[in-house]
Design a protein around this motif. Structure first.
Motif, PDB file in Angstrom:
ATOM      1  N   GLU A 142     -29.798 -10.520  39.924  1.00 35.06           N
ATOM      2  CA  GLU A 142     -30.940 -11.135  39.242  1.00 35.06           C
ATOM      3  C   GLU A 142     -31.030 -10.618  37.802  1.00 35.06           C
ATOM      4  N   ILE A 143     -30.816  -9.340  37.606  1.00 36.35           N
ATOM      5  CA  ILE A 143     -30.812  -8.778  36.254  1.00 36.35           C
ATOM      6  C   ILE A 143     -29.716  -9.446  35.423  1.00 36.35           C
ATOM      7  N   SER A 144     -28.551  -9.633  36.020  1.00 28.47           N
ATOM      8  CA  SER A 144     -27.438 -10.277  35.331  1.00 28.47           C
ATOM      9  C   SER A 144     -27.798 -11.702  34.914  1.00 28.47           C
ATOM     10  N   LEU A 198     -38.293  -2.191  41.327  1.00 25.30           N
ATOM     11  CA  LEU A 198     -38.345  -3.461  40.600  1.00 25.30           C
ATOM     12  C   LEU A 198     -38.108  -4.629  41.549  1.00 25.30           C
ATOM     13  N   GLN A 199     -39.083  -5.521  41.614  1.00 28.18           N
ATOM     14  CA  GLN A 199     -38.940  -6.728  42.430  1.00 28.18           C
ATOM     15  C   GLN A 199     -38.150  -7.778  41.658  1.00 28.18           C
ATOM     16  N   ARG A 200     -37.331  -8.516  42.379  1.00 25.76           N
ATOM     17  CA  ARG A 200     -36.439  -9.482  41.714  1.00 25.76           C
ATOM     18  C   ARG A 200     -37.219 -10.544  40.935  1.00 25.76           C
ATOM     19  N   ASN A 201     -38.369 -10.938  41.445  1.00 25.37           N
ATOM     20  CA  ASN A 201     -39.128 -12.000  40.761  1.00 25.37           C
ATOM     21  C   ASN A 201     -39.815 -11.521  39.484  1.00 25.37           C
ATOM     22  N   LYS A 202     -39.743 -10.216  39.211  1.00 22.48           N
ATOM     23  CA  LYS A 202     -40.356  -9.677  37.986  1.00 22.48           C
ATOM     24  C   LYS A 202     -39.313  -9.359  36.901  1.00 22.48           C
ATOM     25  N   VAL A 203     -38.041  -9.466  37.266  1.00 29.29           N
ATOM     26  CA  VAL A 203     -36.957  -9.076  36.352  1.00 29.29           C
ATOM     27  C   VAL A 203     -37.038  -9.828  35.030  1.00 29.29           C
ATOM     28  N   LYS A 204     -37.329 -11.123  35.118  1.00 28.00           N
ATOM     29  CA  LYS A 204     -37.280 -11.979  33.920  1.00 28.00           C
ATOM     30  C   LYS A 204     -38.246 -11.538  32.831  1.00 28.00           C
ATOM     31  N   TYR A 205     -39.282 -10.812  33.220  1.00 26.73           N
ATOM     32  CA  TYR A 205     -40.295 -10.421  32.242  1.00 26.73           C
ATOM     33  C   TYR A 205     -39.887  -9.224  31.386  1.00 26.73           C
ATOM     34  N   LEU A 265     -28.227 -12.922  30.938  1.00 24.08           N
ATOM     35  CA  LEU A 265     -27.439 -13.994  30.326  1.00 24.08           C
ATOM     36  C   LEU A 265     -28.347 -15.040  29.690  1.00 24.08           C
ATOM     37  N   LYS A 266     -29.457 -15.340  30.341  1.00 27.29           N
ATOM     38  CA  LYS A 266     -30.408 -16.313  29.784  1.00 27.29           C
ATOM     39  C   LYS A 266     -30.971 -15.832  28.455  1.00 27.29           C
ATOM     40  N   LYS A 267     -31.227 -14.536  28.358  1.00 30.95           N
ATOM     41  CA  LYS A 267     -31.852 -13.985  27.148  1.00 30.95           C
ATOM     42  C   LYS A 267     -30.816 -13.430  26.182  1.00 30.95           C
ATOM     43  N   ASN A 268     -29.534 -13.538  26.558  1.00 29.35           N
ATOM     44  CA  ASN A 268     -28.439 -13.092  25.699  1.00 29.35           C
ATOM     45  C   ASN A 268     -28.545 -11.608  25.346  1.00 29.35           C
ATOM     46  N   VAL A 269     -28.792 -10.790  26.378  1.00 31.59           N
ATOM     47  CA  VAL A 269     -28.863  -9.344  26.189  1.00 31.59           C
ATOM     48  C   VAL A 269     -27.960  -8.652  27.210  1.00 31.59           C
ATOM     49  N   THR A 270     -27.615  -7.421  26.924  1.00 30.68           N
ATOM     50  CA  THR A 270     -26.931  -6.570  27.901  1.00 30.68           C
ATOM     51  C   THR A 270     -27.916  -5.491  28.328  1.00 30.68           C
ATOM     52  N   VAL A 271     -28.147  -5.396  29.620  1.00 30.06           N
ATOM     53  CA  VAL A 271     -29.149  -4.481  30.151  1.00 30.06           C
ATOM     54  C   VAL A 271     -28.477  -3.209  30.661  1.00 30.06           C
ATOM     55  N   SER A 272     -28.909  -2.086  30.134  1.00 30.04           N
ATOM     56  CA  SER A 272     -28.412  -0.792  30.608  1.00 30.04           C
ATOM     57  C   SER A 272     -29.158  -0.414  31.882  1.00 30.04           C
ATOM     58  N   ILE A 273     -28.405  -0.042  32.915  1.00 25.08           N
ATOM     59  CA  ILE A 273     -29.031   0.294  34.186  1.00 25.08           C
ATOM     60  C   ILE A 273     -28.499   1.617  34.732  1.00 25.08           C
ATOM     61  N   ILE A 313     -21.449  -4.126  41.279  1.00 28.01           N
ATOM     62  CA  ILE A 313     -22.307  -4.431  40.126  1.00 28.01           C
ATOM     63  C   ILE A 313     -21.508  -4.438  38.825  1.00 28.01           C
ATOM     64  N   ALA A 314     -20.483  -3.618  38.763  1.00 27.48           N
ATOM     65  CA  ALA A 314     -19.720  -3.453  37.511  1.00 27.48           C
ATOM     66  C   ALA A 314     -19.108  -4.753  37.003  1.00 27.48           C
ATOM     67  N   VAL A 315     -18.851  -5.695  37.895  1.00 25.94           N
ATOM     68  CA  VAL A 315     -18.208  -6.950  37.475  1.00 25.94           C
ATOM     69  C   VAL A 315     -19.222  -7.989  36.999  1.00 25.94           C
ATOM     70  N   LEU A 316     -20.498  -7.713  37.131  1.00 27.90           N
ATOM     71  CA  LEU A 316     -21.525  -8.682  36.738  1.00 27.90           C
ATOM     72  C   LEU A 316     -21.688  -8.696  35.223  1.00 27.90           C
ATOM     73  N   PRO A 317     -21.765  -9.878  34.611  1.00 22.92           N
ATOM     74  CA  PRO A 317     -21.979  -9.950  33.163  1.00 22.92           C
ATOM     75  C   PRO A 317     -23.411  -9.581  32.791  1.00 22.92           C
ATOM     76  N   GLY A 318     -23.567  -9.066  31.589  1.00 17.60           N
ATOM     77  CA  GLY A 318     -24.914  -8.766  31.091  1.00 17.60           C
ATOM     78  C   GLY A 318     -25.491  -7.456  31.572  1.00 17.60           C
ATOM     79  N   ILE A 319     -24.661  -6.657  32.250  1.00 18.75           N
ATOM     80  CA  ILE A 319     -25.124  -5.373  32.776  1.00 18.75           C
ATOM     81  C   ILE A 319     -24.156  -4.278  32.349  1.00 18.75           C
TER      82      ILE A 319
END
Length: 230
Positions: free
Chosen positions: A105-107, A79-86, A111-119, A146-152
């Motif tokens: 970048e996922i974090s 996954l490229q960082r510039n594609k994460v938002k999609y 946060l922008k989309k107000n979701v928690t992403v499972s990774i 990574i564990a301290v990042l919000p939204g992940i």
């Protein structure tokens, strides 16, 4: 063809679970549908598949828009960082997180989309130069950062084992990933769960299940050989 292939795959999953004294419902089959047309995915869907895996962001988005809402989409490719938002608000899980920068970048996008992403953290257990993934020795440090990042939410580990003629040759790598997950789990790191191991593909998923796989990623075994554009 797909119905019969799925019957065979599910039978092998049941046999592998029986061999390792596991319950078949504890193993989830991901139908790896990269390069395959929507028509074939619908056929697999009609045969009960609900987890599909894609390697490319654009392909995942295109299929997401036209297939049923109850499908759980897995991003299994690099996954490229510039594609994460999609995809952060479309995927059930991202299997291929192998750097802090990608996780950051996922974090941000989560946060922008107000979701928690499972990774899952991708680990290059075999140390192959051609594969992505963090080394086993560096995995715990990356998990902690990574564990301290919000939204992940870290759910476990993933690996892509070498291409081999004899699946037994990959047992060592599957066993090593399982042990790594156990070792990290014992550290009780906040926001880290090691319940998921994504490992095993068409050629070796039975061995992976015997060593603890929770997700197996099967493409050719379901859809047949891939036709790549020249």
């Amino acid at each position: 063809m797909i119905a019969e292939n799925l019957r065979v795959v599910r039978s092998k999953i049941e046999n592998a679970c029986s061999q390792s004294e596991r319950k078949p419902e504890d193993v989830t089959l991901i139908a790896v549908s990269k390069t395959k047309p929507v028509k074939m995915l619908k056929e697999a869907y009609d045969q009960g598949c609900r987890h599909f895996g894609e390697n490319k962001v654009q392909e995942l988005i295109d299929k997401y828009d036209v297939l049923p809402d109850d499908i759980k989409w897995h991003m299994i490719g690099h996954l490229q960082r510039n594609k994460v938002k999609y995809i952060v608000d479309k995927v059930y899980m991202i299997h291929s997180v192998d750097s802090l920068r990608l996780a950051e970048e996922i974090s941000r996008e989560a946060l922008k989309k107000n979701v928690t992403v499972s990774i899952l953290i991708e680990v290059n257990v075999a140390g192959e130069d051609t594969k992505f993934g963090v080394s086993p020795l560096e995995t715990e440090e990356l998990v902690r950062k990574i564990a301290v990042l919000p939204g992940i939410a870290i759910k476990g580990l993933m690996t892509i084992a070498p291409y081999v003629d004899d699946p037994e040759d990959n047992r060592q790598y599957f066993a090593a990933l399982k042990q790594l997950s156990v070792d990290i789990s014992k550290k009780n790191i906040d926001n880290v769960n090691m319940n998921v191991l994504s490992m095993g593909m068409t050629g070796d998923y039975a061995v992976a299940i015997e060593e603890g796989a929770v997700f197996v990623r099967v493409g050719t075994g379901i859809f047949g050989e891939r036709q790549y554009a020249l």
